[in-house]
Design a protein around this motif. Structure first.
Motif, PDB file in Angstrom:
ATOM      1  N   UNK A 255       0.836  -1.203   0.000  1.00  0.00           N
ATOM      2  CA  UNK A 255       0.000   0.000   0.000  1.00  0.00           C
ATOM      3  C   UNK A 255       0.869   1.251   0.000  1.00  0.00           C
ATOM      4  N   UNK A 256       2.035   1.130  -0.591  1.00  0.00           N
ATOM      5  CA  UNK A 256       2.986   2.233  -0.591  1.00  0.00           C
ATOM      6  C   UNK A 256       2.426   3.490  -1.233  1.00  0.00           C
ATOM      7  N   UNK A 257       1.683   3.344  -2.316  1.00  0.00           N
ATOM      8  CA  UNK A 257       1.158   4.529  -3.002  1.00  0.00           C
ATOM      9  C   UNK A 257       0.178   5.278  -2.121  1.00  0.00           C
ATOM     10  N   UNK A 258      -0.598   4.515  -1.359  1.00  0.00           N
ATOM     11  CA  UNK A 258      -1.548   5.157  -0.449  1.00  0.00           C
ATOM     12  C   UNK A 258      -0.787   5.963   0.590  1.00  0.00           C
ATOM     13  N   UNK A 259       0.312   5.394   1.084  1.00  0.00           N
ATOM     14  CA  UNK A 259       1.126   6.136   2.049  1.00  0.00           C
ATOM     15  C   UNK A 259       1.662   7.417   1.450  1.00  0.00           C
ATOM     16  N   UNK A 260       2.096   7.326   0.190  1.00  0.00           N
ATOM     17  CA  UNK A 260       2.586   8.522  -0.468  1.00  0.00           C
ATOM     18  C   UNK A 260       1.517   9.582  -0.605  1.00  0.00           C
ATOM     19  N   UNK A 261       0.305   9.127  -0.935  1.00  0.00           N
ATOM     20  CA  UNK A 261      -0.796  10.080  -1.057  1.00  0.00           C
ATOM     21  C   UNK A 261      -1.109  10.716   0.289  1.00  0.00           C
ATOM     22  N   UNK A 262      -0.988   9.934   1.351  1.00  0.00           N
ATOM     23  CA  UNK A 262      -1.230  10.498   2.682  1.00  0.00           C
ATOM     24  C   UNK A 262      -0.246  11.614   2.982  1.00  0.00           C
ATOM     25  N   UNK A 263       0.997  11.415   2.569  1.00  0.00           N
ATOM     26  CA  UNK A 263       1.987  12.463   2.826  1.00  0.00           C
ATOM     27  C   UNK A 263       1.625  13.729   2.093  1.00  0.00           C
ATOM     28  N   UNK A 264       1.109  13.581   0.887  1.00  0.00           N
ATOM     29  CA  UNK A 264       0.705  14.782   0.167  1.00  0.00           C
ATOM     30  C   UNK A 264      -0.528  15.408   0.797  1.00  0.00           C
ATOM     31  N   UNK A 265      -1.398  14.596   1.349  1.00  0.00           N
ATOM     32  CA  UNK A 265      -2.558  15.161   2.047  1.00  0.00           C
ATOM     33  C   UNK A 265      -2.113  15.972   3.241  1.00  0.00           C
TER      34      UNK A 265
END
Lengths: 293, 206
Positions: A255-265
């Motif tokens: 779920x790495x991409x989701x983590x990346x999106x969280x950082x942008x959020x």
């Protein structure tokens, strides 16, 4: 070994893919918002204060994080279109540079939050001497030191990211800083509580006495948002270093991409809970937008 | 979307030799991971992590709420009318500090003063920003008038300890913040060595 032809087991955890449009939208929103804050602080002379400098530092680190993701996406697209080769030294260096930008963003965020908490702490506990303790010049020096340290560490971490010696300090720094910030705010809270008690005990006092949850909510939001946005990624790094072959770890890492999106959020939410709380900044925005019409 | 895998090859380079560096993704797939014989659910780390994080955040919230409990009963309507009365009398007799405020202000500890002054500074900035040329009572009236419009916002407007909602400094009740401004304006007689305080108080008054 060509990575792309690994065998898919039916019970595998496949990569959870976040659509590109979502990535770009979230990243662009983060960059724009933080850029607006920087512009507002630069333009309005009233905002040339240490407090707003620290908020700007946070905005810059958020912007770097979103910028990293955007650049990454762009490079992937360039690769797809054939302008960049998939193998090669140049790409490797580029990748290292971008990794260090990302780590710089994380470290910058942590230290900016720490600086904001410390600034508020000094404001409250040394209020009479605040303007002597925290001059503009000192704030600039503090920020310069912080960013130099973050830049150095991020380059070192990016270069030596395979060593356990870099991963462990990195992942220890994160909770340590959070804990320290929490302590600062809790101490401020305790002072607020003792104040409230003193005021309540005064004979002429006519104030409301009630449970004030607003402060607790505010602080929980500050720290909770930061934790929820960055901790998944930090855990990812830990698992990647120590148990990459474990199926449980592999499922988490999918779920790495989701983590990346969280950082942008996080880059989008941070301005709302720090910068936009200031009425001065809000009025500067209104003026900016009214002038542009 | 299978062709579009994102980057970050740092740890994938561990298994590959340097010459095999690629932009391709599969962050960790340098050896196929077998998913046979899993005892627990395969996403157990994910679930466990998020549940743990949520529990921690709630726990932190409860601890903070307990810390900010003041624990005394409500005082409602009598207080509101009293404050309104005081406000009116203040406007009428500008420059003459009200008795109760004077008593209160003299009794304040330095800590409270420190909070004030931070708030004074903030208000000071607000004043400067407004570029008001009017006289002091009009100026303070402007503040008071604004409070009802943004009832919950005054607290946040101060952007200081007000967030922690110390009663009497910041409150979502407009009248309490009126009380605070009462106190600020009756402040000037307080002798403090800090020039800044005097200046800010004078700025509020003038």
């Amino acid at each position: 070994e060509n990575i792309s032809d690994f065998s898919l087991n039916t019970t595998d955890c496949t990569q959870v893919v976040v659509p590109e449009e979502v990535f770009f939208t979230v990243a662009a929103a983060g960059i724009l918002e933080n850029l607006l804050i920087l512009i507002a602080v630069v333009r309005n002379k009233n905002l040339h204060l240490p407090m707003y400098f620290f908020i700007c530092s946070l905005a810059i680190s958020d912007m770097l994080g979103s910028l990293y993701k955007t650049l990454e996406n762009i490079f992937i697209i360039l690769c797809k279109m054939g302008y960049l080769t998939r193998h090669g030294d140049f790409e490797k260096k580029l990748d290292d540079a971008m990794d260090s930008m990302f780590i710089l963003s994380l470290l910058g965020s942590i230290f900016s939050l720490l600086a904001i908490a410390a600034d508020r702490y000094i404001t409250i506990f040394y209020a009479l001497r605040y303007h002597n303790i925290m001059t503009l010049r000192r704030a600039s020096v503090i920020l310069a030191v912080i960013w130099a340290f973050c830049a150095g560490s991020s380059i070192a971490i990016a270069l030596f990211s395979y060593e356990a010696a870099t991963v462990i300090p990195f992942t220890i720094l994160f909770p340590l800083m959070m804990f320290f910030i929490l302590c600062l705010y809790v101490h401020m809270f305790l002072l607020a509580r003792s104040h409230a008690k003193k005021i309540a005990s005064l004979p002429s006092s006519t104030v409301h006495h009630r449970t004030n949850t607003k402060g607790a909510i505010t602080l929980t939001i500050f720290l909770g948002v930061f934790l929820c946005c960055w901790a998944p990624f930090v855990l990812h790094i830990l698992l990647a270093r120590f148990c990459p072959h474990n199926p449980y770890c592999a499922c988490y890492m999918s779920i790495f991409h989701v983590n990346g999106t969280l950082i942008m959020c996080n880059a989008i939410i941070n301005p709302m809970i720090f910068a936009f709380r200031s009425p001065e900044l809000r009025s500067t925005f209104k003026k900016m937008f009214n002038c542009s019409r | 979307m299978s062709a579009l895998r994102l980057v970050s090859n740092r740890t994938s380079q561990q298994a590959l030799s340097n010459s095999d560096y690629t932009w391709d993704y599969e962050y960790y797939e340098y050896a196929p991971v077998s998913f046979e014989g899993l005892k627990a659910h395969k996403y157990s780390i994910v679930i466990g992590f998020w549940v743990g994080l949520a529990v921690f955040v709630f726990f932190m919230f409860f601890v903070l709420t307990l810390l900010t409990k003041t624990g005394a009963p409500h005082q409602d309507n009598a207080e509101l009318s009293e404050k309104r009365f005081r406000m009116n009398s203040f406007v009428a007799d500008f420059g003459r500090p009200l008795e109760s405020e004077r008593v209160f202000s003299h009794q304040m500890a330095e800590e409270s003063q420190s909070l004030f002054h931070f708030c004074i500074n903030e208000m000071d900035h607000m004043n400067k920003a407004k570029e008001s040329q009017k006289g002091p009572n009009l100026e303070s009236n402007t503040h008071f008038q604004e409070v009802p419009k943004s009832s919950g916002m005054f607290e946040e407007d101060l952007h200081c300890l007000t967030k922690f909602n110390i009663p009497n400094f910041v409150n979502t009740e407009q009248n309490s913040s009126l009380g605070e401004d009462d106190l600020l304006i009756s402040e000037p007689p307080i002798i403090l060595e800090n020039k800044l305080v005097k200046q800010s108080s004078h700025r509020i008054l003038d």
